[in-house]
Design a protein around this motif. Structure first.
Motif, mmCIF file in Angstrom:
data_model
loop_
_atom_site.group_PDB
_atom_site.id
_atom_site.type_symbol
_atom_site.label_atom_id
_atom_site.label_comp_id
_atom_site.label_asym_id
_atom_site.label_seq_id
_atom_site.Cartn_x
_atom_site.Cartn_y
_atom_site.Cartn_z
ATOM 1 N N ALA A 137 83.417 36.089 92.222
ATOM 2 C CA ALA A 137 83.935 37.106 93.138
ATOM 3 C C ALA A 137 82.804 37.852 93.824
ATOM 4 C CB ALA A 137 84.827 38.085 92.371
ATOM 5 N N GLY A 138 81.764 38.179 93.057
ATOM 6 C CA GLY A 138 80.630 38.903 93.627
ATOM 7 C C GLY A 138 79.876 38.086 94.656
ATOM 8 N N GLN A 139 79.698 36.784 94.374
ATOM 9 C CA GLN A 139 78.969 35.926 95.299
ATOM 10 C C GLN A 139 79.723 35.718 96.614
ATOM 11 O OE1 GLN A 139 78.135 32.329 93.134
ATOM 12 N NE2 GLN A 139 76.768 33.351 91.674
ATOM 13 N N ALA A 140 81.045 35.838 96.556
ATOM 14 C CA ALA A 140 81.831 35.681 97.776
ATOM 15 C C ALA A 140 81.624 36.861 98.725
ATOM 16 C CB ALA A 140 83.314 35.554 97.424
ATOM 17 N N VAL A 141 81.351 38.029 98.172
ATOM 18 C CA VAL A 141 81.203 39.239 98.987
ATOM 19 C C VAL A 141 79.741 39.571 99.265
ATOM 20 C CG1 VAL A 141 81.794 41.709 99.123
ATOM 21 C CG2 VAL A 141 83.354 40.125 97.979
ATOM 22 N N ALA A 142 78.849 39.140 98.382
ATOM 23 C CA ALA A 142 77.447 39.543 98.426
ATOM 24 C C ALA A 142 76.732 39.305 99.747
ATOM 25 C CB ALA A 142 76.680 38.860 97.292
ATOM 26 N N PRO A 143 76.988 38.214 100.481
ATOM 27 C CA PRO A 143 76.243 37.992 101.739
ATOM 28 C C PRO A 143 76.356 39.126 102.741
ATOM 29 C CG PRO A 143 77.365 35.984 101.077
ATOM 30 C CD PRO A 143 77.834 37.048 100.138
ATOM 31 N N ILE A 144 77.418 39.923 102.635
ATOM 32 C CA ILE A 144 77.581 41.058 103.551
ATOM 33 C C ILE A 144 76.394 42.006 103.457
ATOM 34 C CG2 ILE A 144 79.026 43.083 104.078
ATOM 35 C CD1 ILE A 144 81.415 41.498 103.050
ATOM 36 N N PHE A 145 75.796 42.090 102.261
ATOM 37 C CA PHE A 145 74.765 43.087 102.019
ATOM 38 C C PHE A 145 73.349 42.515 102.047
ATOM 39 C CE2 PHE A 145 78.608 44.363 99.643
ATOM 40 C CZ PHE A 145 78.904 45.523 100.338
ATOM 41 N N THR A 146 73.201 41.301 102.532
ATOM 42 C CA THR A 146 71.874 40.680 102.558
ATOM 43 C C THR A 146 70.888 41.500 103.390
ATOM 44 O OG1 THR A 146 72.852 38.477 102.299
ATOM 45 C CG2 THR A 146 70.596 38.595 103.135
ATOM 46 N N LEU A 147 71.301 41.934 104.574
ATOM 47 C CA LEU A 147 70.414 42.728 105.431
ATOM 48 C C LEU A 147 70.087 44.088 104.820
ATOM 49 C CD1 LEU A 147 71.857 42.025 108.998
ATOM 50 C CD2 LEU A 147 69.730 41.152 108.007
ATOM 51 N N CYS A 148 70.922 44.540 103.898
ATOM 52 C CA CYS A 148 70.687 45.840 103.248
ATOM 53 C C CYS A 148 69.703 45.722 102.095
ATOM 54 C CB CYS A 148 72.000 46.429 102.739
ATOM 55 S SG CYS A 148 73.242 46.709 104.023
ATOM 56 N N GLY A 149 69.404 44.498 101.651
ATOM 57 C CA GLY A 149 68.407 44.304 100.605
ATOM 58 C C GLY A 149 68.961 44.156 99.213
ATOM 59 N N PHE A 150 70.291 44.099 99.074
ATOM 60 C CA PHE A 150 70.847 43.935 97.724
ATOM 61 C C PHE A 150 72.025 42.952 97.764
ATOM 62 C CE2 PHE A 150 72.025 47.980 99.676
ATOM 63 C CZ PHE A 150 73.404 47.864 99.826
ATOM 64 N N GLY A 151 71.720 41.717 98.120
ATOM 65 C CA GLY A 151 72.748 40.698 98.277
ATOM 66 C C GLY A 151 73.050 39.914 97.027
ATOM 67 N N GLY A 152 72.848 40.480 95.848
ATOM 68 C CA GLY A 152 73.177 39.792 94.597
ATOM 69 C C GLY A 152 74.585 40.129 94.142
ATOM 70 N N TRP A 153 75.175 39.244 93.299
ATOM 71 C CA TRP A 153 76.575 39.461 92.913
ATOM 72 C C TRP A 153 76.730 40.664 91.980
ATOM 73 C CZ3 TRP A 153 78.341 39.196 87.859
ATOM 74 C CH2 TRP A 153 77.511 38.568 86.921
ATOM 75 N N ARG A 154 75.738 40.924 91.133
ATOM 76 C CA ARG A 154 75.856 42.074 90.226
ATOM 77 C C ARG A 154 75.872 43.393 91.001
ATOM 78 N NH1 ARG A 154 72.678 38.408 87.458
ATOM 79 N NH2 ARG A 154 73.341 37.913 85.313
ATOM 80 N N GLN A 155 74.971 43.526 91.979
ATOM 81 C CA GLN A 155 74.938 44.739 92.796
ATOM 82 C C GLN A 155 76.255 44.938 93.542
ATOM 83 O OE1 GLN A 155 72.591 42.296 92.632
ATOM 84 N NE2 GLN A 155 70.622 42.994 93.462
ATOM 85 N N THR A 156 76.813 43.817 94.028
ATOM 86 C CA THR A 156 78.060 43.885 94.782
ATOM 87 C C THR A 156 79.229 44.296 93.889
ATOM 88 O OG1 THR A 156 77.275 42.150 96.275
ATOM 89 C CG2 THR A 156 79.641 42.584 96.238
ATOM 90 N N VAL A 157 79.300 43.713 92.698
ATOM 91 C CA VAL A 157 80.381 44.053 91.767
ATOM 92 C C VAL A 157 80.335 45.537 91.405
ATOM 93 C CG1 VAL A 157 81.162 43.722 89.386
ATOM 94 C CG2 VAL A 157 80.682 41.741 90.835
ATOM 95 N N ALA A 158 79.140 46.052 91.168
ATOM 96 C CA ALA A 158 79.010 47.472 90.831
ATOM 97 C C ALA A 158 79.520 48.355 91.967
ATOM 98 C CB ALA A 158 77.550 47.799 90.511
ATOM 99 N N LEU A 159 79.209 47.958 93.210
ATOM 100 C CA LEU A 159 79.703 48.727 94.360
ATOM 101 C C LEU A 159 81.223 48.700 94.430
ATOM 102 C CD1 LEU A 159 77.220 47.729 97.219
ATOM 103 C CD2 LEU A 159 77.362 49.917 96.017
ATOM 104 N N LEU A 160 81.838 47.562 94.114
ATOM 105 C CA LEU A 160 83.291 47.463 94.156
ATOM 106 C C LEU A 160 83.936 48.372 93.113
ATOM 107 C CD1 LEU A 160 83.764 43.600 94.663
ATOM 108 C CD2 LEU A 160 84.012 45.412 96.363
ATOM 109 N N THR A 161 83.317 48.493 91.935
ATOM 110 C CA THR A 161 83.870 49.401 90.926
ATOM 111 C C THR A 161 83.773 50.855 91.395
ATOM 112 O OG1 THR A 161 81.765 49.653 89.737
ATOM 113 C CG2 THR A 161 83.203 47.842 89.064
ATOM 114 N N GLY A 162 82.782 51.134 92.243
ATOM 115 C CA GLY A 162 82.630 52.487 92.763
ATOM 116 C C GLY A 162 83.770 52.920 93.657
ATOM 117 N N LEU A 163 84.537 51.959 94.176
ATOM 118 C CA LEU A 163 85.715 52.309 94.970
ATOM 119 C C LEU A 163 86.813 52.888 94.089
ATOM 120 C CD1 LEU A 163 85.888 49.229 97.366
ATOM 121 C CD2 LEU A 163 85.061 51.533 97.886
ATOM 122 N N VAL A 164 86.769 52.594 92.802
ATOM 123 C CA VAL A 164 87.712 53.189 91.853
ATOM 124 C C VAL A 164 87.215 54.563 91.429
ATOM 125 C CG1 VAL A 164 88.877 52.896 89.627
ATOM 126 C CG2 VAL A 164 88.362 50.894 91.047
ATOM 127 N N ALA A 165 85.963 54.646 91.020
ATOM 128 C CA ALA A 165 85.334 55.909 90.640
ATOM 129 C C ALA A 165 83.835 55.698 90.710
ATOM 130 C CB ALA A 165 85.748 56.348 89.232
#
Length: 613
Positions: free
Chosen positions: A497-525
């Motif tokens: 799931a993280g790898q499917a979304v991660a490319p969005i953040f490549t230009l931001c410097g954090f295009g890994g799946w772990r970083q992306t998953v953590a950001l998604l949890t932040g939408l909850v809290a």
């Protein structure tokens, strides 16, 4: 339409000016922990509770602080509508003894309603310290109603007040009728107000003695605190000092102590589970999932307590009202009045009550603009995330770095306000009128309630939202794409799931799946981000972050977290206050702003590195 209160017991309405001690009295009478503040508009919606004494019982309704019953503001309209439509059995009119004339203007209006009134004289201790005194017996005779002096902060006079109120219900009504000898052709409203003021001045001059015309201590402090040149630098210095205490050596020591406690608990729990013969997966769920995730958040609890303690001290002392006053002029340049500073300030605690607090704003344009920029101000839920990252990458400059993060959020909010007021939210800011209360020594009881309420909110989120988020992350990280248990997280459902979304953040410097998953949890809290890294990094977030980020990409990541879409609870509050379309616009606008600023920072940082390497 508001439902009427069923009067199975007498209903007492608490009415008074802002900052007169009304909400403190409400808390004392009902045992509630309603918000106590030093500016108009804190009590936007009425609050109610029950008071009990010697077998008696009454329902207390706390109305917004108002100066008049004329519906010029939302607070005045709410208070007036309640008194006219609901017809409470009694009005407890709270009057600040240090500002008797100002409080009596509302009193005279209440006396004309045909509802029994008891005058509650608050702040008498403050008046006595200044050498002043109110003749309560004479004041009662002149007004024709009972007058009861109280000190709600220390609980003095509560029994006498409730007994007097109970007795007043049985007394015959004597509605006030002021004779108005105005000249023909004059302004009726102005003439009526002048008649009322003459009546009030006569009463005050006969009942108050020994009061100096100025409040010397408050005026002396305000010569600096509200000075046109010193006020804003002083405010920034105070904020920087708070950050130095909270995120410097004091805060670090508190976090270290909490980490030691959590580590000891984890070791003891590991030994207990081993002794019980728990399976590997059960131990992993409890230790690597629940404890690693929730514990990563809980270790910041002492630091959060310290921050709220310092902010509550400023709020209860009367300084925060000055902050709203001094910010009026600069805020008008971005299309808002100083009145918007109240909900914006609440946004540093939590976006949800801050968004709800925009109800105090008369202008719909002001409300929408304030709602849009509030999420840019860092709520307390983001603080553990900042502390985690800064402790790993910028430990030596953590207080300054934290100050810069908060400052960036403020600047982005200001930039957004300027942009939006000249495009989609055009209009002039509403006029701003507020009272500056006297400085007072904060009480331990009020500070305890302020801090306790916010700590309870933090613990509730840690025990519910963060708990379920970390368990879900552990589960998805432990199940492979072919739905088998796995210890290789790179083959997990979470990774896919993280790898499917991660490319969005490549230009931001954090295009890994772990970083992306953590950001998604932040939408909850937002604090769930820390819990996510506790699970994703096998209980050692610090070491994991050093592998996942460079200092530059870590800065870009923090910028994104600072600016991106607020949590689901905040979005729900925005939808309730402004509608679904505006809430969707807010979510998209915040995400786009966060992505653009984060990518711009990262790409410019890489460019500078290449130029100067």
């Amino acid at each position: 339409m508001e439902k009427p209160i069923l009067k199975t017991v007498p209903v007492y309405a608490l009415a008074g000016n802002p900052n007169c001690g009304k909400t403190t009295l409400f808390n004392r009478l009902t045992g509630s922990s309603a918000t106590v503040g030093n500016w108009p508009g804190v009590t936007v919606e009425k609050k109610s509770g029950f008071a009990r004494w010697n077998g008696g019982k009454a329902r207390i309704v706390d109305l917004p602080g108002v100066y008049s019953l004329l519906p010029y503001t939302p607070e005045e309209a709410l208070a007036g509508n309640f008194l006219h439509r609901e017809k409470p059995d009694l009005i407890l009119n709270v009057i600040d003894a240090t500002c008797l004339e100002r409080g009596l203007y509302l009193t005279t209006q209440l006396l004309e309603l045909g509802i029994p009134v008891v005058a509650v004289l608050s702040m008498t201790d403050a008046l006595n310290r200044r050498g002043g005194k109110v003749n309560c017996r004479l004041l009662s005779v002149l007004l024709g109603i009972p007058v009861v002096p109280v000190c709600a902060t220390h609980g003095i006079g509560m029994e006498a007040l409730l007994e007097t109120a109970s007795g007043a219900l049985k007394e015959p009504l004597k509605p006030l009728r002021l004779a108005n000898h105005a000249a023909d052709g004059g302004d009726p409203d102005l003439d009526a107000a002048q008649t009322r003021y003459r009546y009030i001045h006569t009463i005050a001059s006969r009942t108050v003695s020994g009061v100096e015309s100025t409040h010397r201590i408050t005026e002396q402090i305000d010569r600096i605190a509200t000075n046109r040149y010193c006020s804003i630098p002083l405010f920034l210095l105070i904020v920087l000092a708070i950050f130095a205490l909270t995120f410097g050596s004091v805060g670090d020591a508190m976090i270290s102590a909490m980490e030691l406690l959590i580590h000891s608990a984890a070791s003891a729990l590991d030994a207990f589970l081993s002794a019980c013969g728990a399976s590997v997966w059960i131990k992993s769920l409890i230790l690597d999932g629940i404890l690693a995730g929730v514990g990563a958040v809980l270790k910041f609890l002492p630091q959060i307590v310290l921050l709220f303690l310092l902010l509550s001290f400023l709020e209860d002392s009367g300084y925060m009202a000055r902050a709203a006053f001094i910010m009026d002029a600069p805020m008008r340049k971005i299309g808002l009045s100083g009145r918007s500073f109240v909900p914006l300030l609440m946004g540093f605690g939590c976006t949800v009550p801050a968004v709800m607090g925009t109800r105090i704003l008369e202008s719909e344009k002001d409300r929408r603009l304030t709602v849009l920029i509030t999420p840019f101000l860092s709520c307390s839920a983001k603080m553990p995330v900042y502390t985690l990252f800064l402790g790993v990458f910028f430990a030596q400059r953590q207080p300054l770095a934290m100050f810069l993060i908060y400052l960036l959020g403020v600047l982005m909010g200001l930039f957004s306000a300027v942009f939006l007021k000249s495009t989609v939210l055009r209009g002039e800011p509403a006029p701003f009128l507020m009272e500056l209360p006297d400085y007072r020594l904060p009480t331990l009881n009020n500070i305890r309630k302020h801090v306790g309420r916010r700590v309870r909110d933090f613990l509730q989120r840690a025990g519910t939202t963060v708990f379920f988020a970390t368990v879900l992350i552990w589960l998805l990280q432990s199940v492979s794409t072919d739905l088998h248990m796995t210890s290789d997280s790179s083959r997990s459902l979470l990774s896919a799931a993280g790898q499917a979304v991660a490319p969005i953040f490549t230009l931001c410097g954090f295009g890994g799946w772990r970083q992306t998953v953590a950001l998604l949890t932040g939408l909850v809290a937002k604090e769930a981000i820390v819990g996510a890294y506790g699970v994703l990094c096998a209980g050692n977030p610090a070491a994991g972050l050093r592998e996942l980020f460079s200092p530059v990409s870590a800065c870009s990541y923090l910028i994104f977290i600072l600016l991106y879409t607020p949590c689901s609870a905040a979005l729900a509050a925005i939808r309730r206050e402004t509608g679904l379309r505006f809430a969707l616009f807010s979510a998209v606008y915040q995400f786009a702003t966060a992505w653009y600023v984060s990518a711009l920072f990262y790409q410019l940082a890489l460019l500078f590195q290449r130029l100067f390497s």
